[in-house]
Design a protein around this motif. Structure first.
Motif, PDB file in Angstrom:
ATOM      1  N   UNK A 174       0.143  -0.880  -0.496  1.00 50.46           N
ATOM      2  CA  UNK A 174       0.083  -0.225   0.010  1.00 50.46           C
ATOM      3  C   UNK A 174       1.142   1.294  -0.082  1.00 50.46           C
ATOM      4  N   UNK A 175       0.593   2.058  -0.248  1.00 53.28           N
ATOM      5  CA  UNK A 175       1.165   3.515  -0.037  1.00 53.28           C
ATOM      6  C   UNK A 175       1.762   3.731   0.787  1.00 53.28           C
ATOM      7  N   UNK A 176       0.982   3.730   2.386  1.00 52.87           N
ATOM      8  CA  UNK A 176       2.147   3.583   3.709  1.00 52.87           C
ATOM      9  C   UNK A 176       2.716   2.528   4.126  1.00 52.87           C
ATOM     10  N   UNK A 177       2.725   1.565   2.882  1.00 56.04           N
ATOM     11  CA  UNK A 177       4.074   0.921   3.076  1.00 56.04           C
ATOM     12  C   UNK A 177       3.728  -0.707   3.467  1.00 56.04           C
ATOM     13  N   UNK A 178       2.605  -0.497   4.051  1.00 54.96           N
ATOM     14  CA  UNK A 178       1.476  -2.532   4.394  1.00 54.96           C
ATOM     15  C   UNK A 178       1.173  -3.075   3.296  1.00 54.96           C
ATOM     16  N   UNK A 179       1.076  -4.580   3.511  1.00 58.57           N
ATOM     17  CA  UNK A 179       0.557  -5.424   2.534  1.00 58.57           C
ATOM     18  C   UNK A 179      -0.160  -6.086   2.799  1.00 58.57           C
ATOM     19  N   UNK A 180      -0.767  -5.516   1.356  1.00 64.29           N
ATOM     20  CA  UNK A 180      -2.082  -5.980   1.544  1.00 64.29           C
ATOM     21  C   UNK A 180      -2.172  -7.749   0.868  1.00 64.29           C
ATOM     22  N   UNK A 181      -3.120  -8.398   0.940  1.00 61.82           N
ATOM     23  CA  UNK A 181      -3.839  -9.847   0.873  1.00 61.82           C
ATOM     24  C   UNK A 181      -5.118 -10.210   0.631  1.00 61.82           C
ATOM     25  N   UNK A 182      -5.309 -11.093  -0.648  1.00 64.81           N
ATOM     26  CA  UNK A 182      -6.434 -11.885  -1.057  1.00 64.81           C
ATOM     27  C   UNK A 182      -7.108 -12.769   0.993  1.00 64.81           C
ATOM     28  N   UNK A 183      -8.620 -12.663   0.748  1.00 69.88           N
ATOM     29  CA  UNK A 183      -8.489 -13.929   1.779  1.00 69.88           C
ATOM     30  C   UNK A 183      -8.518 -15.274   1.077  1.00 69.88           C
ATOM     31  N   UNK A 184      -8.455 -16.790   2.110  1.00 70.34           N
ATOM     32  CA  UNK A 184      -8.247 -17.671   1.926  1.00 70.34           C
ATOM     33  C   UNK A 184     -10.037 -17.977   1.051  1.00 70.34           C
ATOM     34  N   UNK A 185     -10.307 -19.552   1.180  1.00 66.47           N
ATOM     35  CA  UNK A 185     -11.475 -20.023   1.079  1.00 66.47           C
ATOM     36  C   UNK A 185     -12.459 -19.658   0.262  1.00 66.47           C
ATOM     37  N   UNK A 186     -12.165 -18.591  -0.857  1.00 71.37           N
ATOM     38  CA  UNK A 186     -13.201 -17.820  -1.483  1.00 71.37           C
ATOM     39  C   UNK A 186     -12.736 -18.871  -3.141  1.00 71.37           C
ATOM     40  N   UNK A 187     -12.502 -20.094  -3.840  1.00 75.01           N
ATOM     41  CA  UNK A 187     -12.450 -20.284  -4.378  1.00 75.01           C
ATOM     42  C   UNK A 187     -13.718 -20.981  -5.294  1.00 75.01           C
ATOM     43  N   UNK A 188     -13.502 -22.124  -4.470  1.00 83.96           N
ATOM     44  CA  UNK A 188     -15.073 -23.015  -4.449  1.00 83.96           C
ATOM     45  C   UNK A 188     -15.958 -23.613  -3.375  1.00 83.96           C
ATOM     46  N   UNK A 189     -16.464 -24.444  -3.563  1.00 85.79           N
ATOM     47  CA  UNK A 189     -17.337 -24.655  -2.851  1.00 85.79           C
ATOM     48  C   UNK A 189     -18.374 -23.524  -1.939  1.00 85.79           C
TER      49      UNK A 189
ATOM     50  N   UNK B 210     -22.335 -18.920   2.781  1.00 88.62           N
ATOM     51  CA  UNK B 210     -23.647 -17.586   3.044  1.00 88.62           C
ATOM     52  C   UNK B 210     -23.061 -16.195   2.597  1.00 88.62           C
ATOM     53  N   UNK B 211     -23.931 -15.264   1.801  1.00 88.54           N
ATOM     54  CA  UNK B 211     -23.377 -14.435   0.991  1.00 88.54           C
ATOM     55  C   UNK B 211     -22.464 -13.331   1.586  1.00 88.54           C
ATOM     56  N   UNK B 212     -23.215 -13.510   2.905  1.00 94.22           N
ATOM     57  CA  UNK B 212     -21.813 -12.128   3.663  1.00 94.22           C
ATOM     58  C   UNK B 212     -20.326 -12.665   3.865  1.00 94.22           C
ATOM     59  N   UNK B 213     -20.472 -13.724   3.911  1.00 90.38           N
ATOM     60  CA  UNK B 213     -19.428 -14.087   3.974  1.00 90.38           C
ATOM     61  C   UNK B 213     -18.284 -14.449   2.826  1.00 90.38           C
ATOM     62  N   UNK B 214     -19.090 -14.723   1.804  1.00 88.93           N
ATOM     63  CA  UNK B 214     -18.268 -14.566   0.929  1.00 88.93           C
ATOM     64  C   UNK B 214     -17.991 -13.105   0.136  1.00 88.93           C
ATOM     65  N   UNK B 215     -19.249 -12.264   0.753  1.00 93.58           N
ATOM     66  CA  UNK B 215     -18.411 -10.917   0.355  1.00 93.58           C
ATOM     67  C   UNK B 215     -17.531  -9.997   1.056  1.00 93.58           C
ATOM     68  N   UNK B 216     -17.113 -10.913   2.356  1.00 93.91           N
ATOM     69  CA  UNK B 216     -16.007 -10.475   3.191  1.00 93.91           C
ATOM     70  C   UNK B 216     -14.708 -11.272   2.963  1.00 93.91           C
ATOM     71  N   UNK B 217     -14.700 -12.355   2.332  1.00 92.29           N
ATOM     72  CA  UNK B 217     -13.892 -13.261   1.763  1.00 92.29           C
ATOM     73  C   UNK B 217     -13.234 -12.923  -0.090  1.00 92.29           C
TER      74      UNK B 217
END
Length: 62
Positions: A17-32, A37-44
């Motif tokens: 990021x601009x402030x030097x922190x590291x961005x990452x994606x969430x796990x468990x959003x690729x299959x099944x 729930x829709x809320x869980x998928x949206x957060x992931x």
């Protein structure tokens, strides 16, 4: 001495990021996704900032 090479896997998975922190994606959003729930998928689907303990290791790779 030559420069250290960037790890290709880390380059594809993380961003700084601009402030030097590291961005990452969430796990468990690729299959099944039918049983999640829709809320869980949206957060992931969103990105988050990595903790400082893990970010130290990632920063060495990128």
């Amino acid at each position: 001495m030559p420069k250290m090479k960037t790890k290709s896997a880390a380059k594809k998975r993380f961003a700084v990021t601009g402030s030097g922190r590291i961005k990452r994606k969430h796990a468990y959003h690729s299959h099944i996704l039918t049983k999640k729930s829709n809320k869980r998928k949206r957060i992931l689907a969103s990105t988050t900032v990595m903790s400082n303990a893990d970010a130290r290791k990632v920063r060495e790779m990128i």
